[in-house]
Each structure stands twice: as structure tokens, then as C-alpha cells.
Design an enzyme around this catalytic site. Structure first.
Site, mmCIF file in Angstrom:
data_model
loop_
_atom_site.group_PDB
_atom_site.id
_atom_site.type_symbol
_atom_site.label_atom_id
_atom_site.label_comp_id
_atom_site.label_asym_id
_atom_site.label_seq_id
_atom_site.Cartn_x
_atom_site.Cartn_y
_atom_site.Cartn_z
ATOM 1 N N GLY A 1 0.806 -1.101 0.147
ATOM 2 C CA GLY A 1 -0.093 0.037 0.070
ATOM 3 C C GLY A 1 0.825 1.256 -0.104
ATOM 4 O O GLY A 1 1.902 1.215 -0.339
ATOM 5 N N HIS B 1 2.410 4.801 -4.920
ATOM 6 C CA HIS B 1 2.956 6.130 -5.556
ATOM 7 C C HIS B 1 3.094 5.516 -7.034
ATOM 8 O O HIS B 1 2.533 4.265 -7.415
ATOM 9 C CB HIS B 1 4.097 6.513 -4.944
ATOM 10 C CG HIS B 1 5.134 5.350 -4.763
ATOM 11 N ND1 HIS B 1 5.731 4.691 -5.837
ATOM 12 C CD2 HIS B 1 5.716 4.547 -3.630
ATOM 13 C CE1 HIS B 1 6.579 3.805 -5.483
ATOM 14 N NE2 HIS B 1 6.611 3.717 -4.261
ATOM 15 N N HIS C 1 4.355 2.181 -7.992
ATOM 16 C CA HIS C 1 3.240 1.103 -7.856
ATOM 17 C C HIS C 1 2.618 1.158 -9.119
ATOM 18 O O HIS C 1 2.237 0.013 -9.854
ATOM 19 C CB HIS C 1 2.561 1.187 -6.594
ATOM 20 C CG HIS C 1 3.316 0.894 -5.255
ATOM 21 N ND1 HIS C 1 3.537 2.101 -4.464
ATOM 22 C CD2 HIS C 1 3.856 -0.156 -4.832
ATOM 23 C CE1 HIS C 1 4.107 1.622 -3.443
ATOM 24 N NE2 HIS C 1 4.395 0.201 -3.513
ATOM 25 N N GLY D 1 9.040 -4.474 -8.726
ATOM 26 C CA GLY D 1 9.846 -3.174 -9.199
ATOM 27 C C GLY D 1 11.242 -3.541 -9.278
ATOM 28 O O GLY D 1 11.548 -3.997 -7.942
#
Ligand code: PAF
Length: 284
Positions: free
Chosen positions: A34, A37, A40, A151
Site C-alpha cells: 500500500g 505511488h 506502484h 519493481g
């Protein structure tokens, strides 16, 4: 495309929704903690490109936090997160409670990250990667995705997840998305919210050190490390934790004579916030 995602909090519910979604095509998962930004959201964009159904998981996993880390103060912003995911057209959000994920207390059975799990981040954060791989395995078993998107910002995490998928023959394709940066170069991270304006400026030392490393790619590994470390000598607000050059295939440190692709990993403390970054360079 804006469409409100279905937000569920239990394992049974997400399993039910994924079972119906699977009839219409591939399912991709984006595991997150969560505080979403643009980094994500870039993972979400990739997931939407490769699958018909996208599930974003939002779970701050206690198992991957050490005793003195920021579990309690880690930002929890579910409502705002769901709004951002709605704007992207995400289909499903799985946001379980700690009890839903660990009904019998912290799981006794863990996935262990092995040698690389004890290096770099693993040295400063013992057991972090075992906790991360354990929850990722649980999320994979719950969502049963065809594809999972991570990522590159968390390069060691990506290496270990890929290795786990290979070692344990998990039938999941791993997609990796480049790090998203602010204009001046700071890598986006949910922990950037902890930084004061002064610390935010000082935190640029991480990305600047990676640029210095890249510019020194003709000077051997020792030259690369020296050039990158010199940046921190100029920045008193930042304490370097480690700066290391690794072989992207093994994630082990390379010797000075090494030539070829290499990943430069950096971690530093800015005030009370620990930040990481990395870049892949080509030593010649
Ligand atoms: O990268 C993260 O946010 C977490 O480590 C992950 C993959 C969601 C597991 O908790």
C-alpha cells in the site's frame, strides 16, 4: 479507464473472484504494502498490459519487519490507494488483515532465502527476506496468478523472488518494471514520506552515487565503488550502509577484474529513514 475495483479482505472472497475471472483470461498480481505511488502504478500499468484481470494486494506484512523497524508507523492509506487503482482500471484489490493472513499467529513454516538473503539488505535486516518470500508464497497460493509484477527498485527482492520461483517450480511468470524516479532522480518509495524537505534533498546522494558509478564503468569495480562512495563524503545528512557491485546472475559481489553487466546496490540512512536504490551498469 476508471472502474471501481472490487475490494475484498478475506482469502475465500479473493479465491472466488479469481476463479470467475480466470474464465476470461490471464490473471496478474501486483503485490504491494500500500501507500501507493507512481512506482506502484507503473507496475499496475504493466500488469494491465499482460493480463485480462489485475489483482493488487495491499498488506503490510509483519513477518518482514524487524523488531526495531517501522511496522507501526508504515503508512496505511487504503482509501486513497483504492482511488488510485480505480483510476487505472484495476479489477480486484485484496487487502487482508493480519488475522486473515496469519490466523494462528506468525506462520511457523517459512520460506528461507538462502545465501543471498543474508547479504546486503539481509545483513541489516535479518530474516527480512524470509518474511518477504513467505508472504509472497502465500499471496501466490491465494491469488494463483499467471503473472506477478515487481519493481526493479527492490533489486535483491526481485532476484530472490525469481530464484524462489525457479527453485520451487512455481508456475508463475515474473515481470519486472524499471524504477520510477522524481525529476531530480530520487527513486519513488513509500518511505519517502518520512523525509523532511532537507532530508529529501540530501537523499539525492543515492541516485547521484549511481550516476557516478555509471560514469566510472571503465575504471574497474574498485574505481566504480570509489567514485560512488565519494558522493556520500560530501553529504553529512546521509550515512552510507553499503555500496556494492554484484553479478546480476548470481547477486554475489564481483572482483575488480570483472567485466560485463553489473548491478550497483546502495543503501543509506537519511535521518531515521533507510533508503535503497540500484542501477545496472556495464563494466568495460
Ligand atoms: O515490495 C513490497 O512491497 C513487499 O516486500 C511485498 C513484495 C509486497 C511483500 O510484502
Amino acid at each position: 479507464m476508471s472502474t471501481t475495483p472490487v475490494v475484498v479482505h478475506t482469502i475465500a472472497e479473493i479465491r472466488g473472484h479469481v476463479a470467475s475471472a480466470r474464465r476470461t483470461g490471464h490473471v496478474a498480481v501486483v503485490p504491494t504494502m500500500g501507500a501507493l505511488h507512481d512506482g506502484h502504478l507503473a507496475l499496475v500499468d504493466r500488469a494491465l498490459e499482460v493480463a485480462e484481470t489485475v489483482v493488487v494486494t495491499i498488506f503490510v506484512n509483519p513477518l518482514q519487519f524487524g523488531a526495531n523497524e517501522d511496522l507501526d508507523r508504515y503508512p496505511r492509506t487504503l482509501e486513497a490507494d483504492v482511488e488510485k487503482l480505480a483510476a487505472k482500471g484495476v479489477h480486484l484489490v485484496f487487502a487482508p488483515s493480519v488475522d486473515a493472513m496469519y490466523p494462528d499467529g506468525p506462520s511457523q513454516t517459512r520460506v528461507t532465502a538462502g545465501q543471498v538473503g543474508g547479504l546486503y539488505e539481509g545483513k541489516t535486516r535479518p530474516k527480512h527476506f524470509d518474511g518477504m518470500l513467505t508472504v509472497v508464497t502465500k499471496l501466490f497460493n491465494i491469488v494463483t496468478p499467471d503473472i506477478a509484477v515487481f519493481g526493479q527498485k527492490d533489486a535483491q527482492q526481485v532476484f530472490l523472488v525469481r530464484r524462489m520461483v525457479k527453485d520451487l517450480d512455481l508456475p508463475i511468470e515474473i515481470e519486472v518494471v524499471e524504477t520510477v524516479r522524481e525529476n531530480e532522480g530520487l527513486a519513488l518509495s513509500s518511505r519517502n514520506v518520512y523525509l523532511t524537505p532537507e532530508e529529501r534533498r540530501a537523499a539525492l546522494a543515492l541516485s547521484v552515487s549511481l550516476e557516478a558509478a555509471s560514469s566510472a564503468a571503465d575504471r574497474g569495480v574498485d574505481g566504480v565503488v570509489r567514485a560512488a562512495q565519494a558522493v556520500f563524503a560530501e553529504e553529512p545528512l546521509v550515512t552510507l550502509d553499503y555500496l556494492v557491485v554484484v553479478d546480476p546472475e548470481t547477486f554475489l559481489p564481483v572482483d575488480d577484474g570483472y567485466r560485463g553487466p553489473a548491478t550497483v546496490l546502495v543503501a543509506a540512512r537519511v535521518g531515521s529513514t533507510r533508503l535503497i536504490d540500484n542501477d545496472t551498469i556495464h563494466l568495460y
